[in-house]
Design a protein around this motif. Structure first.
Motif: not given
Length: 517
Positions: A97-100, A107-108, A123-124, A262-264
């Motif tokens: 799961h990647v989000d800005i 959500s990306l 996560g990072v 920034q993204i997570k």
């Protein structure tokens, strides 16, 4: 002497055609009827792609699929087993799961790459930076400390997400030409800049990791709407994610404008150590010539951006369906029928190369191998692979195939031996008659080959049915042929790229311990 030889050949061919004419006609009709009216392809595709999922070498999903194949064959009365040929780095994909999260929240569309290290439970979350314009490797070394604590973008931002055929249909000629020229200039500049760093797209990830980057973001567009290539991460400790062209472009523009996005990244995965890897081999024993073989061939593994439906789920179910039909209608073949589902084709034909290396007697007794790999389309090309007399027997077998299944097939004899590309090449390199049943494209290269879109819905079942019936007929004819196929090699022509005479491909050993370094 020549007249006597000619008489002998004509006698054998005549005997084969005349004594079996009715039998061949009846068998071909029965194969067509079974393959059309009792097809199991949709169910096989559901079980292989939807239930088992992608089949990346070294993953539990791959082993689950191997076991499923063995059990499916046994349910048809066909003996099958998983034969270990090596070991691989074990890895299991988890949730991505990647989000800005800055300067806005969304959500990306993204996924982690194969063998990507986990992002951990939390996560990072970090700022994105892009590779700057680099003059030389020294300048890159001076810039490199800037990646510490950052997520680095390592792909070029594409100027358009529309494939070329869409531009060609709707754009003015001048606009299309301008776009292509601008894109080519961007690609040239990007490649030159990457070269100036002293690294390549394959090696730079580890360098960034060692310099303190916390993750890597890429976007490998496949030149089709929504399609990205999904390969391996190339890192040891930090996660690598592929982000869709649309979202990657948005993030890149933010970086260029100084918005400091920034993204997570939540990327769950497990490293499983060194695990065994297999080929699944099924056998229908021959009754008259058990030490001569006809092999139905398709690689079983896939990349795991999607479910590997057309690469090579369709080839797999083609061979399984052909085997099912033959077992039902032709349970006691003259020659032994083997069905080979090869592991780790995607990393260099490793499963089939191991089989060739480990089974010289089977290779020596090979009557023919039929391999299907390149997508869901109906077969439209067959090459003689450089075997001088391939026309004699392939032509004879194709004669029995109804026009509906062969009228689009273009043949090339004697052809040129394949040096790679798919598993038939492992056998050709050993001098054994192996042939690729090459398919109609269906936009394979842009949309499904190694992409995030290679899923069940891309299968064209009418074409796959065509291929299963064709393969079953060719296998029957190859088994029944009273002649052993010739292995005499043609004199190869001049390679236009080098100006030198082509050489027969050399046999290569497989990688039997992969991904562990």
């Amino acid at each position: 002497m020549q007249k006597q030889l000619l008489f002998s050949i004509l006698f054998i061919v005549g005997f084969f055609l005349n004594s079996n004419a009715q039998t061949v006609e009846e068998m071909v009709a029965a194969i067509e009827k079974e393959g059309t009216e009792n097809s199991q392809l949709e169910e096989l595709a559901y079980q292989l792609m939807d239930l088992n999922g992608p089949r990346l070498v070294g993953t539990p999903e791959m082993k689950s699929a191997h076991d499923w194949a063995v059990n499916t064959y046994k349910s048809w009365g066909i003996d099958a087993q998983n034969q270990q040929w090596g070991t691989w780095k074990g890895w299991q994909r988890g949730i991505t799961h990647v989000d800005i999260v800055h300067p806005r929240v969304a959500s990306l569309h993204a996924t982690q790459l194969a063998w990507s290290p986990s992002a951990g439970k939390k996560g990072v979350t970090a700022e994105l930076i892009a590779l700057p314009t680099i003059q030389d490797s020294l300048a890159f070394a001076q810039w490199l400390p800037n990646v510490k604590g950052k997520i680095v973008m390592v792909s070029m931002m594409q100027p358009t997400g529309r494939p070329d055929d869409n531009w060609e249909e709707f754009a003015t000629e001048a606009s299309f030409k301008k776009m292509k020229e601008e894109r080519e200039a961007m690609e040239k500049a990007w490649d030159e800049n990457m070269k100036n760093t002293g690294y390549s797209s394959r090696t730079i990830n580890k360098v960034l990791e060692e310099a303190g980057a916390v993750a890597i973001a890429q976007s490998r567009w496949s030149r089709g709407f929504g399609a990205n290539k999904i390969f391996s991460a190339g890192t040891d400790k930090i996660p690598v994610v592929d982000i869709s062209l649309e979202d990657y472009g948005m993030l890149y523009r933010m970086v260029e404008h100084g918005a400091k996005p920034q993204i997570k990244i939540m990327a769950e995965s497990k490293e499983l150590g060194e695990v065994p890897t297999f080929n699944t081999i099924a056998t229908i024993p021959g009754t008259e010539l058990p030490d001569e073989y006809v092999i139905l061939s398709a690689h079983f593994d896939s990349w795991d951006g999607a479910t590997g439906a057309t690469d090579n789920g369709t080839g797999t179910i083609t061979m399984m369906e052909a085997a099912r039909i033959l077992k039902k209608l032709y349970p006691n073949p003259k020659r032994t029928i083997l069905i080979g589902h090869w592991g780790s084709e995607e990393q260099g034909l490793n499963g089939s190369r191991a089989f060739v290396e480990d089974n010289p007697k089977i290779v020596e007794g090979l009557q023919a191998l039929f391999n299907q790999d390149n997508g869901t389309g109906r077969v439209v090309r067959i090459s003689g692979q450089g075997f001088l007399h391939a026309y004699d027997y392939l032509g004879r077998w194709l004669e029995a195939v109804p026009d509906a299944y062969k009228n689009e097939i273009e043949t090339t004899f004697p052809g040129t031996p394949g040096g790679g590309g798919s598993d038939y090449a492992s056998f050709v390199a050993a001098g054994a008659p192996a042939f690729s049943l090459s398919s109609l494209s269906w936009a394979y290269w842009n949309y499904t080959w190694h992409t995030n879109l290679d899923t069940y819905d891309k299968i064209v079942f009418d074409d796959v049915r065509n291929n299963a019936i064709l393969t079953a007929i060719l296998t029957y004819m190859a088994c029944e042929d009273p002649e052993k196929t010739s292995r005499e090699k043609a004199v190869l022509g001049i390679d236009p790229r080098t100006g030198e005479q082509r050489e027969w491909p050399s046999q290569r050993s497989p990688t039997r311990k992969g991904g562990m370094d």
